[in-house]
Design an enzyme around this catalytic site. Structure first.
Site, PDB file in Angstrom:
ATOM      1  N   ARG A 167       0.087  -0.778   0.144  1.00  0.00           N
ATOM      2  CA  ARG A 167      -0.236  -0.123   0.001  1.00  0.00           C
ATOM      3  C   ARG A 167       1.010   1.949  -0.363  1.00  0.00           C
ATOM      4  O   ARG A 167       0.898   1.771   0.183  1.00  0.00           O
ATOM      5  CB  ARG A 167      -0.741  -0.154   0.880  1.00  0.00           C
ATOM      6  CG  ARG A 167      -1.877  -1.540   1.049  1.00  0.00           C
ATOM      7  CD  ARG A 167      -2.956  -1.193   0.333  1.00  0.00           C
ATOM      8  NE  ARG A 167      -4.090  -1.609  -0.115  1.00  0.00           N
ATOM      9  CZ  ARG A 167      -4.490  -2.971  -0.854  1.00  0.00           C
ATOM     10  NH1 ARG A 167      -3.741  -2.707  -1.530  1.00  0.00           N
ATOM     11  NH2 ARG A 167      -5.225  -3.615  -0.842  1.00  0.00           N
ATOM     12  N   SER A 215     -11.398  -0.531   1.812  1.00  0.00           N
ATOM     13  CA  SER A 215     -10.304  -0.765   3.017  1.00  0.00           C
ATOM     14  C   SER A 215     -10.401   0.296   4.096  1.00  0.00           C
ATOM     15  O   SER A 215      -9.579   1.698   3.549  1.00  0.00           O
ATOM     16  CB  SER A 215      -9.353  -1.571   2.730  1.00  0.00           C
ATOM     17  OG  SER A 215      -9.352  -3.095   2.344  1.00  0.00           O
ATOM     18  N   GLU A 285      -5.548   2.745   6.449  1.00  0.00           N
ATOM     19  CA  GLU A 285      -5.310   3.097   4.667  1.00  0.00           C
ATOM     20  C   GLU A 285      -6.384   4.097   3.639  1.00  0.00           C
ATOM     21  O   GLU A 285      -5.296   4.959   3.351  1.00  0.00           O
ATOM     22  CB  GLU A 285      -5.259   1.695   4.398  1.00  0.00           C
ATOM     23  CG  GLU A 285      -5.330   1.099   2.449  1.00  0.00           C
ATOM     24  CD  GLU A 285      -5.777   0.195   1.781  1.00  0.00           C
ATOM     25  OE1 GLU A 285      -6.337   0.126   0.697  1.00  0.00           O
ATOM     26  OE2 GLU A 285      -5.411  -0.852   3.157  1.00  0.00           O
TER      27      GLU A 285
END
Length: 290
Positions: A167, A215, A285
């Site tokens: 990520r 998410s 995130e």
């Protein structure tokens, strides 16, 4: 600024509600919202804005804007930044191109390698910035090069010099202008099957029909955040009109009229309970823009 940028083809809006520009459907007004169609206009904007506060917005699919809005300028890349072209086994696209359009282009040209992005909304720039993917397959695996603006200079960064991770990409302080994907010919015609499989799994496990930002938390090493949240008994809990999804614990949904403060209340609750029960500190995130 408005006059100069408008003359260069930019669309400049004042006090634009950010709830209209993100998948969460949450957010107050930005001082300015500017759509920039080409590199000339972008370089002029960066010169004018100088030390002013601004934020580059992709598809708005992993962002939570403040209820008070944004004191500064939100920028979206449009025009030539959305162009997509194919040359042999490579796809060249602008940072503002929709990821779904790039995947469609790959399929139409018999190219494989981007199947892991099926069902992921947003732009190419945002996808590369966050190194999107699923399981053990990430978009970084098929990136050949990325062209960026950094410190008011244009740079071409080859895959070998990029710093990709879970990520993250190393492009946090850059504006992604163009990306070249190096793909392969789909000799076995497996691409559509894998895309269909990935899409079906998303439909079955994620609340795609309700406004959300994807998410909320990154998965800690060796753990599934969704599982941790479920085992902490938090699925289905509300704060105002925001709810921890009953389908997937790592999603918070806007059931209609939710505020950023509602989402933040749930984020803090999840962090507290997961830390209390499992001793694990969660990292968000999504980007929280205030």
């Amino acid at each position: 600024m408005i006059e100069v940028l408008s003359s260069l083809g930019c669309r400049v809006l004042k006090d634009e509600p950010l709830s209209m520009h993100c998948s969460f459907k949450i957010g107050g007004p930005a001082d300015f919202f500017i759509e920039i169609p080409n590199e000339l206009a972008l370089s002029e904007f960066l010169r004018i804005i100088s030390d002013g506060r601004f934020c580059i917005l992709g598809g708005g699919t992993n962002i939570l804007f403040s209820d008070e809005g944004y004191r500064g300028t939100i920028v979206r890349l449009t025009g030539c930044f959305k162009e997509i072209s194919v040359s042999g086994d490579e796809i060249l696209c602008g940072g503002g191109a929709l990821l779904s359009d790039v995947l469609k282009t790959a399929c139409e040209n018999g190219l494989t390698g981007l199947e892991c992005t099926a069902g992921i909304l947003g732009t190419v720039g945002g996808a590369v910035y966050g190194n999107v993917g699923r399981g053990d397959k990430w978009i970084s695996a098929v990136i050949k090069s990325v062209e960026v603006y950094k410190n008011l200079k244009k740079e071409l960064i080859n895959r070998e010099k990029a710093i990709f991770g879970y990520r993250k990409s190393g492009f946090e302080n850059s504006i992604i202008l163009k990306v070249v994907f190096s793909l392969k010919k789909d000799m076995k015609n497996d691409s559509l099957k894998e895309i269909s499989k990935n899409m079906q799994k998303r439909l079955e496990t994620q609340p795609l029909n309700i406004p959300n930002a994807g998410s909320i938390f990154k998965n800690p090493d060796g753990f599934s955040v969704g599982k941790l949240i479920e085992e902490a008994g938090l699925k289905g809990i509300y704060a105002g009109k925001a709810q921890i999804s009953e389908l997937h614990g790592n999603f918070i949904v806007n059931t209609g009229g939710a505020f950023a403060e509602d989402v933040l209340a749930l984020i803090n609750l999840i962090k507290e309970k997961v830390k209390e029960k499992f001793g694990i500190s969660l990292e968000t995130e999504i980007k929280i823009i205030k």
